[in-house]
Design a protein around this motif. Structure first.
Motif, short mmCIF file in Angstrom:
data_model
loop_
_atom_site.label_atom_id
_atom_site.label_comp_id
_atom_site.label_asym_id
_atom_site.label_seq_id
_atom_site.Cartn_x
_atom_site.Cartn_y
_atom_site.Cartn_z
N GLY A 1 -9.09 -5.18 15.51
CA GLY A 1 -9.44 -3.94 14.83
C GLY A 1 -10.92 -3.75 14.60
O GLY A 1 -11.36 -2.67 14.21
N GLU B 1 -5.51 -5.35 7.47
CA GLU B 1 -5.40 -6.14 8.69
C GLU B 1 -6.40 -7.29 8.72
O GLU B 1 -6.13 -8.36 9.26
N ALA C 1 -5.38 -11.18 8.69
CA ALA C 1 -5.86 -12.03 9.78
C ALA C 1 -6.60 -13.25 9.23
O ALA C 1 -6.41 -14.37 9.72
#
Length: 263
Positions: free
Chosen positions: A19, A67, A71
């Motif tokens: 991302g 995200e 992660a």
């Protein structure tokens, strides 16, 4: 439990996460590379390891998307399972609550927090102080065993708006606001700390002082007596550049000097 007694903390610069603009690896590969570096540090005899999402440029300010937090939690768990050393985490830029949450669930021992006291103008924009909110959050999630080490007069930042507050006063404020240790840096990544600023903290605070940039094999002895711990990243990389791979030879030479200083 983490004991800061001339500790050497090695930086794992986690590869760009999914991302982010520079991402090129799967999360599994990112974990694999982070684990490899953490194991190199453990084998070399370092005292602790810290992971940081430094490749995620340009950084978001003050928080990150779910995200990124997810992660980093996956990377943190992989590193935790791979090494026995004390571990720390920083999530850029200034995502201190997110870092604390990851540290809690991954059984890390500390975080590095930006903007703890006073405000400063970073390259991401204005970073406001967060001590009150962050320490209440630590209490709320039961993470009191996670140390919060806090940058003061941080690198990559303008401190013109607090020019009338010197580094000693800033350190005293951080201690008063329950920091577990202050981190002193140079002007940017890899730049040395001003020794006169470091010396000015002597007898001013009673919490550990960590040096967060610019430490090398050549200058370690100069700073040795003035700090409890040394966070080292760039110097351990090939050619001393943070984006390169870790050099086992640089690690070996550095730790030989550490052993001599400890003796």
């Amino acid at each position: 439990m983490m004991n800061l007694n001339k500790s050497i903390i090695g930086m794992v610069h986690v590869q760009a996460l999914p991302g982010t603009p520079k991402n090129k690896y799967s999360l599994a590969k990112i974990c694999e590379l982070a684990v490899k570096e953490a194991r190199q540090y453990e084998t070399a005899g370092l005292d602790a390891v810290m992971i940081e999402n430094m490749h995620d440029v340009p950084y978001l300010k003050g928080s990150v998307g779910p995200e990124i937090t997810a992660a980093m939690a996956v990377v943190a768990k992989a590193v935790r399972d791979a090494v026995k050393l004390p571990l720390g985490i920083q999530i850029l830029a200034g995502a201190n609550k997110e870092a604390l949450a990851v540290a809690k669930v991954a059984n890390f021992q500390f975080i590095r927090a930006e903007g703890f006291v006073f405000g400063h103008l970073a390259d991401e924009g204005y970073i406001d102080s967060c001590a009150g909110e962050l320490m209440r959050y630590r209490k709320a999630i039961g993470a009191e065993n996670v140390f919060v080490f806090t940058d003061i007069k941080k690198k990559h930042s303008s401190h013109a708006i607090t020019a009338d507050v010197d580094i000693a006063e800033t350190a005293e404020a951080a201690e008063f606001f329950l920091s577990d240790g202050v981190i002193i840096t140079g002007s940017s990544t890899g730049k040395t700390v001003y020794l006169h600023e470091l010396k000015s903290l002597k007898d001013k605070i009673h919490i550990p002082i960590l040096i967060g940039s610019g430490i090398t094999a050549e200058n370690l002895s100069e700073y040795w007596d003035y700090a409890s711990a040394f966070i080292v990243g760039s110097h351990f990389k090939e050619d001393g550049y943070w984006e390169n791979e870790i050099s086992d030879e640089r690690l070996k030479m550095f730790m030989q000097i550490v052993k001599k200083l400890r003796n």
